[in-house]
Structure formats: C-alpha cells, structure tokens
Write a protein that holds these residues in place. Structure first.
Motif, PDB file in Angstrom:
ATOM      1  N   ASP A  54      -6.355   2.968   9.255  1.00 31.44           N
ATOM      2  CA  ASP A  54      -7.397   3.841   8.707  1.00 31.44           C
ATOM      3  C   ASP A  54      -8.198   3.167   7.590  1.00 31.44           C
ATOM      4  O   ASP A  54      -9.308   3.602   7.265  1.00 31.44           O
ATOM      5  N   TYR A  55      -7.621   2.090   7.015  1.00 29.08           N
ATOM      6  CA  TYR A  55      -8.276   1.416   5.893  1.00 29.08           C
ATOM      7  C   TYR A  55      -8.593  -0.046   6.213  1.00 29.08           C
ATOM      8  O   TYR A  55      -8.918  -0.826   5.320  1.00 29.08           O
ATOM      9  N   PRO A 108       0.811  -1.226   0.000  1.00 29.00           N
ATOM     10  CA  PRO A 108       0.000   0.000   0.000  1.00 29.00           C
ATOM     11  C   PRO A 108       0.842   1.273   0.000  1.00 29.00           C
ATOM     12  O   PRO A 108       1.989   1.283   0.451  1.00 29.00           O
ATOM     13  N   GLN A 109       0.272   2.316  -0.526  1.00 30.87           N
ATOM     14  CA  GLN A 109       0.833   3.667  -0.423  1.00 30.87           C
ATOM     15  C   GLN A 109      -0.290   4.557   0.114  1.00 30.87           C
ATOM     16  O   GLN A 109      -1.278   4.801  -0.574  1.00 30.87           O
ATOM     17  N   SER A 149      -6.428   6.871  -1.698  1.00 32.90           N
ATOM     18  CA  SER A 149      -6.877   8.255  -1.527  1.00 32.90           C
ATOM     19  C   SER A 149      -7.373   8.423  -0.097  1.00 32.90           C
ATOM     20  O   SER A 149      -7.568   7.440   0.634  1.00 32.90           O
ATOM     21  N   ASN A 150      -7.609   9.652   0.325  1.00 30.49           N
ATOM     22  CA  ASN A 150      -8.131   9.895   1.659  1.00 30.49           C
ATOM     23  C   ASN A 150      -9.504   9.249   1.851  1.00 30.49           C
ATOM     24  O   ASN A 150      -9.856   8.840   2.956  1.00 30.49           O
ATOM     25  N   GLY A 151     -10.269   9.155   0.770  1.00 31.41           N
ATOM     26  CA  GLY A 151     -11.610   8.602   0.871  1.00 31.41           C
ATOM     27  C   GLY A 151     -11.677   7.089   0.907  1.00 31.41           C
ATOM     28  O   GLY A 151     -12.747   6.523   1.132  1.00 31.41           O
ATOM     29  N   GLY A 152     -10.566   6.410   0.668  1.00 28.45           N
ATOM     30  CA  GLY A 152     -10.537   4.955   0.739  1.00 28.45           C
ATOM     31  C   GLY A 152     -10.436   4.254  -0.597  1.00 28.45           C
ATOM     32  O   GLY A 152     -10.175   3.047  -0.655  1.00 28.45           O
ATOM     33  N   SER A 153     -10.673   4.957  -1.707  1.00 31.06           N
ATOM     34  CA  SER A 153     -10.491   4.348  -3.022  1.00 31.06           C
ATOM     35  C   SER A 153      -8.991   4.245  -3.314  1.00 31.06           C
ATOM     36  O   SER A 153      -8.168   4.887  -2.643  1.00 31.06           O
TER      37      SER A 153
END
Length: 292
Positions: free
Chosen positions: A87-88, A77-78, A147-151
């Motif tokens: 967070d994810y 992950p990045q 992304s911050n939104g999770g995608s």
C-alpha cells in the motif's frame, strides 16, 4: 542545619560542565568510529543522543551517555490495521539488522579496542577513561509509524542481541517535548525530575528497594504532572504538589491508563514494562513520606 528548600535547590542542579564535556567527547568518538568504517561509509547513519545526558536530567557523576546509532537507509515499518508494504510501495531490504549491528560492532572495536567494549543485549557498552564517560551505543534502524494517508512518524527500532526483543523509541520527540514543558514551567519541570532522581538514589543508599524505578520512569511520571502544579513560590512546594498529584493519580489504573511517555507516542503503563503501576505508586508514597 540545612533546610529542605536548600537541599532541594542543590538537588535540582544539572550535571557539571566538565561532565558534559566528557559526554560530548564520547559522542564524537562514536561518530569517528562510524566514519572510519569502510562498510558503514556507504550508508546514512544518524547519531541521536538520548537519555538523561541529552535531556539534561542527569544527576550522577560519571553517568553513561546513550547514543542511538540509527541507519536511515533501511527502516522497520508499522502500518495501520489492514495495510501492508504494498500500500506504500515499500519493499524488503537486503541489508539485515543483524548485519548492520555486526558492522557497528566491528567499527567500535576497531577504534576503541576490544578491552574497552562489552556487547549487551540492547547496546554496545564502551568503558570510560579520563577523556570520556561510559557510553552505550545502540545500533538501530529507523522506525516509521505510518498513517492511512501515507505520512509517517520517525523513531528508532532495534532487535535485542540475545533476547530477540523488538524495542521502539522516539528520542527526538522526547527531547523536544521535554524542552517545551521546561519552558512552560519556568524551567521547573527538569528541576523536579532531577530532585526525584537524586531522592531515589538517597533512599536506595538508606536501604529502600527501588530497583524497578528507573530514571526514565521518573522523568515520564513528572511529565504527566500538569504545568499548573509547577511555578510555586518555592521548589519544595513544586515537589510536594507534584508528588501529591502523582500519588492520587497512580492509585488507580483508570486514572493514568492514557498517560504517555514524554514522547507522547508510547503509553507509559500499558504493554510489558519492567515496572508496575503499584511499584510506581509505592515509590511516590515513600518519596513523599521521606521528604515531608
């Protein structure tokens, strides 16, 4: 006497059908090696053709075919700055990249034989025969740019066998973007790429030193030429205008600092590269002088 236009038209042609068939055979054989492995059969593995062969910018006979052997069950992950796996809802996997690469090594050796295999830092090199071309199989995990939104955006990532270097790529986006630009330039984009690749090899044969000027770099440089510079009356004009544009833009870093690879997900002239902006500009100038 052959005109420049006739020469460039010939240089613009893609690889022959027989060469494409050999490349397809190499891909099928790598798939067979993976499918025959009892260990790897438990995982989902995607074979992603990449490089000049898949992008239809191949210009040399017996050129090798590059295949990303991507494990999709485990990923690198990045995360955005300030974010972490928690967070994810991501957790660490027990199957390491080194274990995976070793399993791919064994699967390929079992099918092809050790005498046809060489273990490079980035790839497993499989020698050609009358049925297939040389192949570079690159074991990799899926790369996920969150992304911050999770995608997230999917790519590939691997760790060098000897160097420990981590390498990220986005071959599927590269392919799609290249196809779209080719359509938007009346199929001239890839013709200009092939011409400049063949020109580089011709100049090397004539004594020029362009060791750092890769086929990938040439493809990315032409990618950054605006579409309006193509579709001229002759292919010679396309090449001349493309080279002129690239020479000016690469003369100063600020002109091209935002340029991306064909995937548009990695910068072309940032971070560590085997080529420098000055080397790219020198090649472009010498190429223009050689032709025009």
């Amino acid at each position: 006497m052959t005109s420049l236009e006739d020469t460039l038209k010939k240089w613009a042609e893609p690889a022959s059908n027989s060469e494409e068939e050999k490349c397809d055979n190499a891909l099928k054989m790598i798939r067979k090696a993976i499918d025959n492995s009892n260990t790897l059969s438990d995982y989902t593995i995607q074979l992603i053709p990449k490089g000049s062969y898949h992008n239809n910018t191949n210009v040399r006979l017996n050129s090798d075919v590059d295949i990303a052997v991507k494990l999709t069950d485990v990923f690198f992950p990045q995360y955005p700055e300030g974010k972490s796996a928690e967070d994810y809802n991501n957790s660490s996997a027990s199957y390491t990249f080194q274990q995976y690469r070793n399993d791919v090594d064994n699967a390929i050796v079992d099918l092809f034989g050790l005498e046809y295999v060489e273990f490079g830092d980035k790839s497993i090199k499989i020698s050609s025969n009358s049925y297939r071309v040389d192949a570079d199989a690159v074991p990799c995990f899926e790369h996920r740019r969150y992304s911050n939104g999770g995608s997230y955006i999917k790519g590939t990532e691997f760790i060098g066998r000897y160097s420990g270097e981590r390498v990220k790529n986005f071959p599927e986006q590269h392919y799609t973007n290249g196809v779209n630009k080719n359509k938007h330039t009346s199929m001239r984009y890839k013709k200009v790429v092939r011409i400049l690749k063949r020109l580089k090899y011709k100049m090397i044969d004539d004594g020029y030193d362009f060791d750092t000027i890769s086929s990938f770099l040439i493809e990315c440089l032409v990618w950054n030429v605006p579409n309006s510079y193509f579709n001229n009356y002759t292919i010679s004009e396309d090449v001349e205008k493309s080279l002129s544009y690239l020479i000016v833009q690469t003369s100063k870093y600020e002109n091209c600092s935002e340029w991306g690879e064909v995937s548009e997900l990695l910068y072309l002239f940032r971070d560590f590269r085997k080529f420098t902006l000055m080397e790219a500009n020198t090649f472009l100038n010498k190429a223009y002088e050689y032709l025009f």
